[in-house]
Design a protein around this motif. Structure first.
Motif, PDB file in Angstrom:
ATOM      1  N   UNK A  94     -16.777 -25.081  25.180  1.00  0.00           N
ATOM      2  CA  UNK A  94     -17.516 -25.522  24.208  1.00  0.00           C
ATOM      3  C   UNK A  94     -18.256 -24.297  23.419  1.00  0.00           C
ATOM      4  N   UNK A  95     -17.847 -23.270  24.055  1.00  0.00           N
ATOM      5  CA  UNK A  95     -18.771 -21.781  23.288  1.00  0.00           C
ATOM      6  C   UNK A  95     -17.978 -21.804  21.904  1.00  0.00           C
ATOM      7  N   UNK A  96     -18.628 -21.291  21.003  1.00  0.00           N
ATOM      8  CA  UNK A  96     -17.815 -21.129  19.547  1.00  0.00           C
ATOM      9  C   UNK A  96     -17.795 -19.481  19.421  1.00  0.00           C
ATOM     10  N   UNK A  97     -16.503 -19.272  19.062  1.00  0.00           N
ATOM     11  CA  UNK A  97     -16.214 -17.815  18.876  1.00  0.00           C
ATOM     12  C   UNK A  97     -15.867 -17.683  17.297  1.00  0.00           C
ATOM     13  N   UNK A  98     -16.762 -16.774  16.658  1.00  0.00           N
ATOM     14  CA  UNK A  98     -16.853 -16.608  15.300  1.00  0.00           C
ATOM     15  C   UNK A  98     -15.580 -16.868  14.430  1.00  0.00           C
ATOM     16  N   UNK A  99     -14.472 -16.348  14.820  1.00  0.00           N
ATOM     17  CA  UNK A  99     -13.297 -15.916  14.107  1.00  0.00           C
ATOM     18  C   UNK A  99     -12.561 -17.517  14.229  1.00  0.00           C
ATOM     19  N   UNK A 100     -12.570 -17.723  15.355  1.00  0.00           N
ATOM     20  CA  UNK A 100     -11.607 -18.909  15.844  1.00  0.00           C
ATOM     21  C   UNK A 100     -12.462 -20.061  14.958  1.00  0.00           C
ATOM     22  N   UNK A 101     -13.677 -20.084  15.132  1.00  0.00           N
ATOM     23  CA  UNK A 101     -14.391 -21.231  14.315  1.00  0.00           C
ATOM     24  C   UNK A 101     -14.168 -21.787  13.073  1.00  0.00           C
ATOM     25  N   UNK A 102     -13.698 -20.734  12.381  1.00  0.00           N
ATOM     26  CA  UNK A 102     -13.312 -20.665  11.096  1.00  0.00           C
ATOM     27  C   UNK A 102     -12.265 -21.483  11.024  1.00  0.00           C
ATOM     28  N   UNK A 103     -11.278 -21.185  11.868  1.00  0.00           N
ATOM     29  CA  UNK A 103     -10.016 -21.627  11.867  1.00  0.00           C
ATOM     30  C   UNK A 103      -9.942 -23.083  12.191  1.00  0.00           C
ATOM     31  N   UNK A 104     -10.863 -23.325  13.263  1.00  0.00           N
ATOM     32  CA  UNK A 104     -11.079 -24.891  13.618  1.00  0.00           C
ATOM     33  C   UNK A 104     -11.531 -25.763  12.727  1.00  0.00           C
ATOM     34  N   UNK A 105     -12.557 -25.141  12.022  1.00  0.00           N
ATOM     35  CA  UNK A 105     -13.176 -25.969  10.987  1.00  0.00           C
ATOM     36  C   UNK A 105     -12.685 -26.206   9.631  1.00  0.00           C
ATOM     37  N   UNK A 106     -11.893 -25.339   9.286  1.00  0.00           N
ATOM     38  CA  UNK A 106     -11.511 -25.173   7.801  1.00  0.00           C
ATOM     39  C   UNK A 106     -10.412 -26.394   7.670  1.00  0.00           C
ATOM     40  N   UNK A 107     -10.844 -27.184   6.587  1.00  0.00           N
ATOM     41  CA  UNK A 107      -9.911 -28.344   6.375  1.00  0.00           C
ATOM     42  C   UNK A 107      -8.352 -27.784   5.862  1.00  0.00           C
ATOM     43  N   UNK A 108      -8.530 -26.857   5.028  1.00  0.00           N
ATOM     44  CA  UNK A 108      -7.283 -26.494   4.634  1.00  0.00           C
ATOM     45  C   UNK A 108      -6.245 -25.962   5.590  1.00  0.00           C
ATOM     46  N   UNK A 109      -6.736 -25.315   6.488  1.00  0.00           N
ATOM     47  CA  UNK A 109      -6.003 -24.875   7.727  1.00  0.00           C
ATOM     48  C   UNK A 109      -5.415 -26.246   8.631  1.00  0.00           C
ATOM     49  N   UNK A 110      -6.380 -26.810   9.023  1.00  0.00           N
ATOM     50  CA  UNK A 110      -6.244 -27.945  10.020  1.00  0.00           C
ATOM     51  C   UNK A 110      -5.412 -29.167   9.368  1.00  0.00           C
ATOM     52  N   UNK A 111      -5.752 -29.655   8.349  1.00  0.00           N
ATOM     53  CA  UNK A 111      -4.992 -30.622   7.731  1.00  0.00           C
ATOM     54  C   UNK A 111      -3.451 -30.668   7.906  1.00  0.00           C
ATOM     55  N   UNK A 112      -3.047 -29.584   7.390  1.00  0.00           N
ATOM     56  CA  UNK A 112      -1.383 -29.355   7.321  1.00  0.00           C
ATOM     57  C   UNK A 112      -1.007 -29.157   8.612  1.00  0.00           C
ATOM     58  N   UNK A 113      -1.742 -28.489   9.553  1.00  0.00           N
ATOM     59  CA  UNK A 113      -1.158 -28.362  10.941  1.00  0.00           C
ATOM     60  C   UNK A 113      -1.052 -29.867  11.513  1.00  0.00           C
ATOM     61  N   UNK A 114      -2.315 -30.407  11.472  1.00  0.00           N
ATOM     62  CA  UNK A 114      -2.175 -31.856  12.334  1.00  0.00           C
ATOM     63  C   UNK A 114      -1.176 -32.977  11.646  1.00  0.00           C
ATOM     64  N   UNK A 115      -0.588 -32.558  10.316  1.00  0.00           N
ATOM     65  CA  UNK A 115       0.287 -33.571   9.687  1.00  0.00           C
ATOM     66  C   UNK A 115       1.770 -32.681  10.072  1.00  0.00           C
ATOM     67  N   UNK A 116       1.636 -31.863  10.885  1.00  0.00           N
ATOM     68  CA  UNK A 116       3.021 -31.287  11.308  1.00  0.00           C
ATOM     69  C   UNK A 116       3.662 -30.705  10.163  1.00  0.00           C
ATOM     70  N   UNK A 117       2.921 -30.166   9.217  1.00  0.00           N
ATOM     71  CA  UNK A 117       3.308 -29.325   8.165  1.00  0.00           C
ATOM     72  C   UNK A 117       4.233 -30.302   7.310  1.00  0.00           C
ATOM     73  N   UNK A 118       3.832 -31.555   7.395  1.00  0.00           N
ATOM     74  CA  UNK A 118       4.583 -32.553   6.454  1.00  0.00           C
ATOM     75  C   UNK A 118       6.179 -32.727   6.409  1.00  0.00           C
ATOM     76  N   UNK A 119       6.721 -31.884   7.693  1.00  0.00           N
ATOM     77  CA  UNK A 119       8.103 -31.682   7.397  1.00  0.00           C
ATOM     78  C   UNK A 119       8.655 -33.058   7.715  1.00  0.00           C
ATOM     79  N   UNK A 120       8.166 -33.805   8.587  1.00  0.00           N
ATOM     80  CA  UNK A 120       8.743 -35.152   8.774  1.00  0.00           C
ATOM     81  C   UNK A 120       8.611 -36.010   7.559  1.00  0.00           C
ATOM     82  N   UNK A 121       7.506 -35.934   6.790  1.00  0.00           N
ATOM     83  CA  UNK A 121       7.467 -36.675   5.533  1.00  0.00           C
ATOM     84  C   UNK A 121       8.398 -36.342   4.638  1.00  0.00           C
ATOM     85  N   UNK A 122       8.838 -35.103   4.441  1.00  0.00           N
ATOM     86  CA  UNK A 122       9.886 -34.656   3.540  1.00  0.00           C
ATOM     87  C   UNK A 122      11.147 -35.308   3.943  1.00  0.00           C
ATOM     88  N   UNK A 123      11.548 -35.241   5.288  1.00  0.00           N
ATOM     89  CA  UNK A 123      12.784 -35.867   5.671  1.00  0.00           C
ATOM     90  C   UNK A 123      12.713 -37.236   5.414  1.00  0.00           C
TER      91      UNK A 123
END
Lengths: 618, 101, 160
Positions: A514-543
């Protein structure tokens, strides 16, 4: 020895037939499957001994012989085959033992084991085969078994859909494989692998053919081994029972692609383009898999993406020509992933949870599972002296050797990601605070733990394979007659790889706590990064879009043609024409005899007159 | 007497018989026309036997058989016509058309 | 003009006259009598062809038995219009067809050339010999046919 080799698939086929046909008779039938698998393992021991004594051998039974084509049941017993045999039979035996307990309340247990037998037979045939047609047949059969087992609980809609997705995605690759095989056949007029390789090295095959056929074979391998862009089926394949995931989608079937490329490496090495494309696609896949695994929360999905990453790692090694590190990693990964999947099944069995967020501190309640799971993870991450370290080292070394620093950095990045997500998995599930589900958990039965322990032991101790015993000169000499390179612990590559893994573990440990590491925190919180990844980079949607827009609409047109033209006009139309004409022509039957006599006379007279006219014309 | 005359006579008799079969309404008259046809064929056969080198006496034998069979067939046909008459109280072929469309 | 040709012309004229009578007369009884004329004339033709035994057989069987049976048949199928019957509707077509057939049959006859031999007298002895050696089996079969026809006629004609 040929008989010994053939016993393995034949015994499994017989087991398949017995169990499948007697499905509704007895609950004890699964033991037949297990028996056949153990026969296979014993045969492997005999065969490996024979290999060390006598060297590579080939056995052939001709099935069909025509002027152009020969179809042969051919076996080649060389180091690669025997290695794969050991891995496959052992994993299958362990997984089947596990399934006896895990699936024991299932109503269709016999069918499950029947397909297991069929799968074993096909997989064994695939690695034994010495000609491309037999490989292709076994390839397809293995795909069918995977389909049957993923969709084993077909009452669940998602499982049926996943099975269909798996089959169709790999099918696309299979078409490529078949075309590649036929392409090679047109130039060499043989399906036999050794003949093709010698023809290729003698320069008898044109470069274009080699390039195209290797690219097409590559297509097949990408499909089966779930590499980008065909990786979409493997995460969905987790709908199947966990032992199935352990056997087929971690240790055996998905490595068929790696095996095929390893087998055809002499051909691939003649084509720069194919090797480069393989490298590129495999790297993309590895990074893709690694990144997605970091955000997944389902136990089996993380392991699925981990499999994709590891397979990519093996493919990268192959693309650098490193068959030894690749196959070594294949074995280590096979046992380790099997242990991890079976462990995941144990976790689910014990706690009833599959979401890692809802689990924690499980090591108190499930110590054996925790220990095995952690050890296997560490081996896979590549911590010395566990087996995975040596394979990782080998791959990074060959990567550096061929392509230098840039690719080495990618390799290190992949290793880092592996440490991160596997660490995250273990730390979330086993360590930390106990959650509610964890406190109600219980350890799994002994019969389930035994295979896990076996596989864990194998993967941790597999470093021992690198040493010589008697006629066996160490894995490197055994597989490819090349001298093993010594592990130098002071080499920069070695140091950086260990460092990278440790850093990854450290980071994931802190995230889990539960500790937060500065660099990793940005990666985990930023929507622009998280959303595509969680949607599997939309590859399934393209197919899916592609399927809907193009394939399904094409299908609709065809269906329209079928209904309106073929059915209405051709089939119904023919019937109505006949109907109409018969209703018109029936009036010829007047019933009066002299009418009929007139008809007859008319015919005779007409023919006679025609005859005379004909004579006058000629 | 050349062969051709007998052949032509036979042909003409045959065609008259055919006309009779097609054009007569009463069944017994049709039967008579059939007899004409058979006789025409017999004349032809016997003519060949007598005029053609190497035909032997086969034509006359055939003629005997034709006459035999014709007699047999005549009797049988009359029996059938009598049944027909029993059905419809006259022997007109016009009315014997129950096996029609 | 040899005598033979004259006789042949007369006899064949009678044949054709009788035949035409059979197919075109309106009186049924007359038709039967015309048939008798035809049959007897055909016997004459046989004599011209030096087949005397056949001529005898012709007169006996055709003229004797068959004509009587014919008359019986006519009487039993009591025709109302015994003296004036009508023909079928397809009379014109039948005429055309017959002419066509005649031309079709006659044309090859007019073209052919079979080797002719001078008329050979064939004795009854030869006929008998052939009938009972070469043609024995057809002879036996013919007798069977007669038997079958006899039984058949009885069965068909029964009045159940």
């Amino acid at each position: 020895m040929g008989t010994v080799a053939w016993i393995i698939p034949v015994s499994s086929i017989v087991a398949f037939l017995i169990v499948a046909l007697g499905q509704n008779s007895s609950r004890k039938l699964p033991l037949i499957t297990l028996f056949a698998t153990i026969i296979g393992f014993i045969a492997f021991i005999v065969l490996s001994n024979a290999l060390l004594q006598n060297g590579t051998q080939t056995f052939e039974i001709t099935w069909l012989k025509t002027k152009e084509v020969m179809l042969i049941w051919g076996i080649t017993l060389d180091p690669l085959t025997v290695t794969m045999l050991g891995l496959i039979t052992l994993t299958a035996a362990g997984v089947q033992m596990y399934s006896l307990v895990y699936m024991k309340n299932d109503s269709r247990l016999n069918w499950y084991f029947a397909v297991h037998s069929l799968f074993l037979a096909s997989m064994i045939t695939l690695v034994l085969a010495n000609n491309l047609i037999l490989i292709y047949i076994a390839w397809e059969l293995v795909g069918v078994c995977s389909y049957l087992l993923i969709g084993f609980w077909w009452e669940k809609r998602s499982a049926a859909e996943a099975a269909k997705k798996a089959f169709i995605t790999t099918r696309i690759g299979d078409v490529g494989l078949l075309i590649g095989i036929i392409l090679l056949f047109t130039e060499t007029h043989t399906f036999n692998l050794s003949e093709i390789f010698s023809a290729a090295s003698d320069g008898e095959i044109s470069q274009t053919t080699i390039t195209f056929s290797t690219l097409l074979i590559l297509l097949g391998a990408l499909g089966k081994s779930a590499q980008f862009p065909f990786h979409v089926w493997l995460p969905d394949a987790m709908e199947g029972p966990t032992p199935v995931s352990a056997l087929i989608h971690a240790a055996t079937m998905v490595v068929a692609g790696v095996y095929l490329i390893a087998r055809c490496l002499p051909l691939f090495e003649l084509s720069e383009i194919s090797m480069t494309i393989l490298l590129v696609l495999a790297s993309i896949t590895a990074l893709l898999g690694g990144v997605i695994a970091l955000v997944m929360t389902d136990l089996k999905k993380i392991l699925a993406y981990s499999t994709i990453t590891d397979l990519a790692f093996m493919m990268i090694a192959l693309s650098c020509g490193g068959i030894v590190p690749s196959v070594f990693h294949l074995i280590i990964h096979g046992f380790a992933k099997a242990a991890l999947f079976l462990g995941a099944g144990s976790i689910t069995h014990g706690s009833g949870e599959t979401d890692i967020r809802k689990l924690g501190g499980l090591k108190n309640k499930m110590p054996v599972t925790a220990l095995c799971f952690s050890l296997s993870s560490l081996s896979l991450i590549g911590i010395p002296p566990l087996g995975g370290f040596f394979s990782k080292e080998g791959i990074l070394e060959v990567l550096n050797h061929e392509y230098g620093i840039p690719l080495l950095l990618i390799g290190l990045l992949i290793a880092f990601l592996k440490a991160c997500y596997l660490g995250r998995l273990s730390f979330f599930v086993f360590f930390g605070k106990e959650s509610k589900s964890s406190s109600n958990a219980h350890e799994s039965p002994k019969l389930m733990l035994l295979p896990i322990m076996l596989f864990t032991t194998l993967t941790t101790l597999s470093g021992l394979l690198l040493f010589s015993y008697g006629k066996y000169d160490g894995f490197s000499m055994f597989l490819n007659q090349e001298a093993a390179h010594a592990i130098n612990f002071l080499h920069p590559i070695t140091i950086s790889s260990i460092l990278v893994s440790l850093i990854g573990l450290l980071i994931s440990w802190n995230i889990a706590k539960g500790k937060s590491i500065p660099g990793i925190n940005i990666l985990m919180k930023s929507k622009a990064i998280q959303v595509p990844i969680r949607n599997l980079f939309y590859i399934d949607n393209i197919y899916q879009w592609f399927i809907n827009a193009i394939i399904l609409s094409f299908g609709r047109i065809i269906a329209l043609i079928d209904r309106q033209v073929v059915n209405d006009k051709l089939v119904d139309g023919t019937a109505s024409i006949l109907n109409y004409s018969s209703r018109t022509f029936r009036y010829l039957q007047t019933g009066k005899m002299y009418n009929y006599a007139l008809g007859m006379t008319f015919g005779v007279a007409g023919l006679a007159v025609l005859n005379i006219i004909w004579q006058f014309i000629l | 007497m050349e062969l051709i005359y007998f052949e032509l006579l036979s042909a003409m008799l045959f065609c008259i018989g055919v006309y009779g079969v097609l054009a007569r309404k009463h069944a017994v008259l049709v039967l008579m026309s059939i007899e004409l046809i058979l006789n025409a064929v017999t004349i032809n056969a016997v003519a060949y036997a007598t005029h053609v080198d190497g035909a032997g006496i086969t034509g006359q034998i055939i003629a005997i058989f034709i006459i035999t069979i014709a007699a047999a067939e005549f009797g049988l046909a009359l029996a059938i016509i009598l049944r027909l008459y029993a059905q419809q109280s006259n022997a007109n072929l016009d009315e014997a058309n129950r096996m029609k469309w | 003009m040899s005598g033979e040709v004259v006789v042949f012309t007369i006899v064949s004229a009678m044949v054709l006259f009788g035949a035409l009578g059979v197919v075109s007369t309106k009186n049924v009884g007359h038709a039967a009598l015309y048939l008798l004329i035809t049959l007897i004339s055909v016997a004459g033709i046989f004599i011209l062809l030096l087949a005397e035994f056949l001529a005898l057989v012709q007169i006996l069987i055709y003229g004797g038995a068959i004509t009587i049976v014919l008359f019986f048949g006519l009487m039993l199928t009591r025709i109302d219009e015994f003296s004036s019957i009508k023909d079928t509707v397809q009379r014109p077509v039948a005429i055309v067809i017959s002419f066509l057939l005649l031309s079709a049959i006659a044309t090859p006859f007019l073209q052919e050339t079979l080797t002719e031999k001078s008329l050979v007298e064939s004795s009854l002895r030869t006929l008998g010999h052939e009938l009972f050696t070469q043609w024995l089996i057809p002879f036996e079969v013919a007798s069977l046919v007669l038997l079958v026809a006899l039984i058949g006629a009885i069965v068909v004609g029964k009045d159940d």
